[in-house]
Design a protein around this motif. Structure first.
Motif, PDB file in Angstrom:
ATOM      1  N   ARG A 151      42.628  47.148  38.172  1.00 39.98           N
ATOM      2  CA  ARG A 151      41.532  46.262  38.560  1.00 39.98           C
ATOM      3  C   ARG A 151      41.236  46.409  40.051  1.00 39.98           C
ATOM      4  NH1 ARG A 151      42.068  40.358  36.408  1.00 39.98           N
ATOM      5  NH2 ARG A 151      41.855  41.600  34.485  1.00 39.98           N
ATOM      6  N   GLY A 152      39.938  46.414  40.354  1.00 39.32           N
ATOM      7  CA  GLY A 152      39.522  46.428  41.762  1.00 39.32           C
ATOM      8  C   GLY A 152      39.926  47.700  42.494  1.00 39.32           C
ATOM      9  N   ALA A 154      38.397  46.408  45.260  1.00 39.10           N
ATOM     10  CA  ALA A 154      37.172  45.805  45.808  1.00 39.10           C
ATOM     11  C   ALA A 154      37.452  45.026  47.091  1.00 39.10           C
ATOM     12  CB  ALA A 154      36.531  44.894  44.758  1.00 39.10           C
ATOM     13  N   SER A 155      38.175  45.647  48.003  1.00 37.31           N
ATOM     14  CA  SER A 155      38.614  44.960  49.218  1.00 37.31           C
ATOM     15  C   SER A 155      37.880  45.399  50.483  1.00 37.31           C
ATOM     16  CB  SER A 155      40.115  45.174  49.409  1.00 37.31           C
ATOM     17  OG  SER A 155      40.415  46.569  49.485  1.00 37.31           O
ATOM     18  N   PHE A 159      32.306  45.248  49.685  1.00 39.34           N
ATOM     19  CA  PHE A 159      32.626  44.473  48.491  1.00 39.34           C
ATOM     20  C   PHE A 159      32.786  42.998  48.836  1.00 39.34           C
ATOM     21  CE2 PHE A 159      34.027  48.544  46.472  1.00 39.34           C
ATOM     22  CZ  PHE A 159      33.275  48.432  45.318  1.00 39.34           C
ATOM     23  N   PRO A 187      36.268  41.518  40.668  1.00 41.04           N
ATOM     24  CA  PRO A 187      36.692  42.917  40.562  1.00 41.04           C
ATOM     25  C   PRO A 187      36.715  43.334  39.091  1.00 41.04           C
ATOM     26  CG  PRO A 187      38.126  41.702  42.052  1.00 41.04           C
ATOM     27  CD  PRO A 187      37.271  40.685  41.366  1.00 41.04           C
ATOM     28  N   GLU A 342      34.169  49.230  41.544  1.00 32.87           N
ATOM     29  CA  GLU A 342      35.318  48.332  41.602  1.00 32.87           C
ATOM     30  C   GLU A 342      34.972  46.863  41.388  1.00 32.87           C
ATOM     31  OE1 GLU A 342      37.416  49.127  45.223  1.00 32.87           O
ATOM     32  OE2 GLU A 342      37.796  51.228  44.710  1.00 32.87           O
ATOM     33  N   ALA A 343      33.694  46.523  41.377  1.00 32.11           N
ATOM     34  CA  ALA A 343      33.337  45.108  41.219  1.00 32.11           C
ATOM     35  C   ALA A 343      31.905  44.975  40.731  1.00 32.11           C
ATOM     36  CB  ALA A 343      33.511  44.363  42.535  1.00 32.11           C
TER      37      ALA A 343
END
Length: 580
Positions: A151-152, A154-155, A159, A187, A342-343
C-alpha cells in the motif's frame, strides 16, 4: 503434452493463472494451460519492474494491440486497447492497481436474474482468500493468499498536497478503499512486493509450475473448439505460429477475456446466428448475448505543471534509465520499484447515484500512459473518469479467420447520462486541484488547459483526448435471462456441455474501479464451482453506504437503515453547491 486432459484452460492470463493453480491442486486432475503469448521470463525488466509499465503498451512483443472500430461519438477515431500478450496476460503489463470495486457493485450483480449468490457477502470470502494484505488483515481483508498487496506509501509532497486538497475541497479520507468504506481518499493497494510486479502468473503459476499434473504451453494459439453434438470435446490450436495441434478435454474453460472469449465462441459457432452467418460461420448454439453488453472505463489525464522540483518528471529522461534499472535490479528500490499510482479515491458526483461513480488516480508526474507527453520539467496529474457508464458496445467477428481481430465498438459518450457525468467528473477534479494545498506547486493546467471551460468544450476535449482505462468486460455475461451466456452457478456456457467461461467477460456489469481484483475473485470462485468444492461461507461485515440514492440491499432489509450518520460524505455536486 498429453493427448487428453481433464481441464484445458484457454488463456494463461489473470483468470487462467488462478484457475490453473486451484484446479491442479487436486493431484488426480490433469490441467493444460494454452497461452497464445510467450513466457514471462524472470529476467524481463519490462514486465517485472513496476515503473516500466509504460513500455509494453503498443509493443507487439507484449501487446495484442487491439483497437476499436471508429467510435461515432468521438469523432470517428479508433481507441487503442492494450492487452497482454504474455503469460499472466494483462496482469503482466498493467498498472498494478488493486481495486475490488464497491460492495454495491456486487449487490447490483445479485439483482440480475439468476445471480443471487454473487452478492457482496458471497464474493467477500473469495477476495479475502486470494489476498495477503501487508497493511493488515481484518474483517474485510485477507492475510494469507497468493496475491501480495503493498500500500502507498504516497508520502511525497505532491501526494500529501493531494490528500490535504481533497479535505479542503470538502471530502473525507478513508482508511482503506477496499475495506469498510470505499468512498473517500487514501493510499492505494498495488500488486507489487519487494520492488517487483506480482502478476497473476508470478503469484499463482510460478510457485506450482512443476506440478506433475499441470502443463503450461505458451505460443499456443487456440483457433477453434472441437464438438460432439453440443458437447465440447477439445480444442484445435497452432503452436509457434506453424504447427497445428489438437487436444482432447473433459472440460474446456475459456479465460481469454472480454475480446478473445466471445471471438472464440463465435468462431466455433456459438452466438447470434445472424452475425455468425454474415461472418461465414455455421451456427451451432444460438446464444444472442455472446459479444454484446461490452463495457469499459474511459479516462482522461487532467495535468498541471509544478513550480517546485518535487515530481518524478526528471526521471523520464532516457539517459537516467540505466541508473534506474541498476538500482532496481541490484537493490529492489528507487524510482523503478513503484508503479507510482500510490493514491487516489472515490466520490459520487451527484446525489442520484448510490455509491461512487468517480475514481481518481493521482500521479506525481505529468505523462500519458504510454510514456508520451512528459516534456515538462515537473508536473502532476489525476486520471479521472465515470465508473458506471450506461453505454454498451459489442465484440463481433468479421470473418472466420481466427487471426483477424474482431470488430470492437464501445459507443463511448453515446448517452446523455454519460456525457453529463463526464462534465461533473472534470469539474470535480478541477475543484480539488484548485485548493490552497496546491497553491505553492501549481504552475498552471497543462491539459486540457483554461480554454476548455464550457460543458460542450469539456465533452469535445473528452472525445478528442480520452483513452481507455483498459477495463473491457461484460461481453459474455453471467445470468439466466435471454441475453445471458453463462450459468452463474456452474460457469457453463448455456446450451453446451463441457464448456465454461471464467474471466472479465462474465461480469454482468462493470465494477467501479480497476477490474483486475474482480477478475481474480471470479476465477477463485469459479474454481470451486467447477471442481465441485464446498463454497466458502458468506461473510457479512458492515460496509459504508451513502445516505443518498437507492439502498444497497433488497427492499426491507434492515441493513438499509444501519448507516452511520456521522460518516456521511456529500456528493461532489452538493459540496460545490454549498461552497462559495
Amino acid at each position: 503434452m498429453k493427448k487428453r486432459y481433464d481441464y484445458v484452460i484457454v488463456g494463461g492470463g489473470s483468470a487462467g493463472s488462478a484457475l490453473a493453480n486451484r484446479l491442479s491442486a487436486d493431484a488426480g486432475t490433469s490441467v493444460l494451460v494454452l497461452e497464445a503469448g510467450r513466457a514471462d521470463f524472470k529476467f524481463d525488466p519490462l514486465i517485472h519492474m513496476p515503473a516500466a509499465l509504460m513500455f509494453p503498451s503498443g509493443n507487439p512483443l507484449y501487446d495484442y494491440k487491439y483497437e476499436t472500430d471508429p467510435e461515432p461519438y468521438m469523432g470517428g477515431r479508433r481507441v487503442a486497447h492494450t492487452r497482454g500478450k504474455v503469460l499472466g496476460g494483462s496482469s503482466s503489463i498493467n498498472g498494478m492497481i488493486f481495486q475490488r470495486g464497491n460492495p454495491g457493485d456486487y449487490e447490483k450483480w445479485a439483482s440480475f436474474e439468476g445471480m443471487q449468490d454473487w452478492d457482496y457477502k458471497h464474493c467477500l470470502p473469495y477476495f479475502k482468500r486470494m489476498e495477503t494484505t501487508l497493511a493488515g488483515a481484518d474483517a474485510w481483508r485477507g492475510g494469507s493468499g497468493p496475491l501480495v498487496l503493498e500500500r502507498g506509501p504516497a508520502s511525497s509532497p505532491l501526494f500529501q498536497a493531494f490528500f490535504e486538497a481533497t479535505q479542503q475541497a470538502g471530502y473525507a479520507l478513508t482508511d482503506d478503499v477496499n475495506g469498510y468504506r470505499q468512498e473517500g481518499f487514501a493510499p492505494f493497494d498495488h500488486n507489487t512486493f519487494n520492488g517487483s510486479r506480482m502478476s497473476a502468473s508470478r503469484s499463482y503459476l510460478w510457485p506450482i509450475k512443476n506440478r506433475k499434473n499441470l502443463d503450461i504451453a505458451t505460443l499456443s494459439f487456440v483457433t477453434k473448439l472441437r464438438w460432439d453434438g453440443n458437447r465440447v470435446t477439445g480444442v484445435d490450436f497452432v503452436r509457434g505460429g506453424r504447427r497445428h495441434h489438437s487436444v482432447d478435454a473433459g472440460e474446456v474453460i475459456l479465460c481469454g477475456g472480454a475480446f478473445n472469449t466471445p471471438q472464440l465462441l463465435q468462431l466455433s459457432g456459438v452466438g447470434n446466428p445472424e452475425y455468425l452467418r454474415e461472418a461465414g460461420v455455421t451456427p451451432r448454439v444460438e446464444l444472442p448475448g455472446v459479444g454484446e453488453n461490452l463495457q469499459d472505463h474511459l479516462e482522461v489525464y487532467l495535468q498541471h505543471e509544478s513550480k517546485q522540483p518535487v515530481s518524478i518528471q526528471p526521471w523520464l529522461k532516457k539517459w537516467k534509465a540505466p541508473y534506474i534499472g541498476a538500482q532496481w535490479l541490484f537493490l529492489n528500490s528507487g524510482v523503478g520499484a513503484s508503479n507510482h499510482f500510490e493514491a487516489g479515491g472515490f466520490l459520487r458526483t451527484n446525489e442520484d447515484v448510490q455509491y461512487p461513480n468517480l475514481m481518481f488516480h493521482f500521479l506525481p508526474v505529468a505523462v500519458r500512459y504510454d510514456g508520451t507527453g512528459g516534456d515538462h520539467e515537473h508536473g502532476y496529474q489525476v486520471h479521472i473518469g465515470p465508473m458506471n457508464s450506461d453505454v454498451r458496445g459489442h465484440v463481433r467477428i468479421k470473418n472466420a479467420d481466427p487471426k483477424q481481430h474482431p470488430s470492437i465498438l464501445f459507443n463511448y459518450l453515446s448517452t446523455e447520462n454519460d456525457r453529463r457525468e463526464w462534465v461533473e467528473v472534470v469539474r470535480t477534479a478541477r475543484h480539488i486541484l484548485s485548493q490552497p494545498a496546491f497553491a505553492s506547486f501549481d504552475g498552471g493546467e497543462i491539459s486540457p488547459g483554461p480554454d476548455c471551460a464550457t460543458d460542450q468544450e469539456i465533452i469535445d476535449w473528452i472525445a478528442k483526448d480520452a483513452e481507455t482505462a483498459l477495463h473491457p468486460s461484460c461481453s459474455v455475461k453471467m445470468g439466466t435471462d435471454e441475453m445471458s451466456c453463462v450459468d452463474p452457478n456452474s460457469m457453463k456456457v448455456h446450451g453446451t456441455e463441457g464448456l465454461r467461461v471464467a474471466d472479465a467477460s462474465v461480469f454482468p456489469s462493470i465494477t467501479n474501479g480497476n477490474i483486475y481484483a474482480p477478475v481474480m475473485m471470479v476465477a477463485e470462485r469459479a474454481a470451486d464451482l467447477i471442481a465441485g468444492n464446498t463454497m466458502l461461507e458468506p461473510q457479512d461485515p458492515p460496509v459504508y453506504r451513502a445516505k443518498a440514492g437507492m439502498p444497497l440491499w433488497p427492499q426491507g432489509d434492515p441493513r438499509n437503515d444501519a448507516w452511520d450518520a456521522k460518516d456521511e460524505i456529500p456528493s461532489a455536486a452538493k459540496v460545490m453547491a454549498e461552497q462559495p
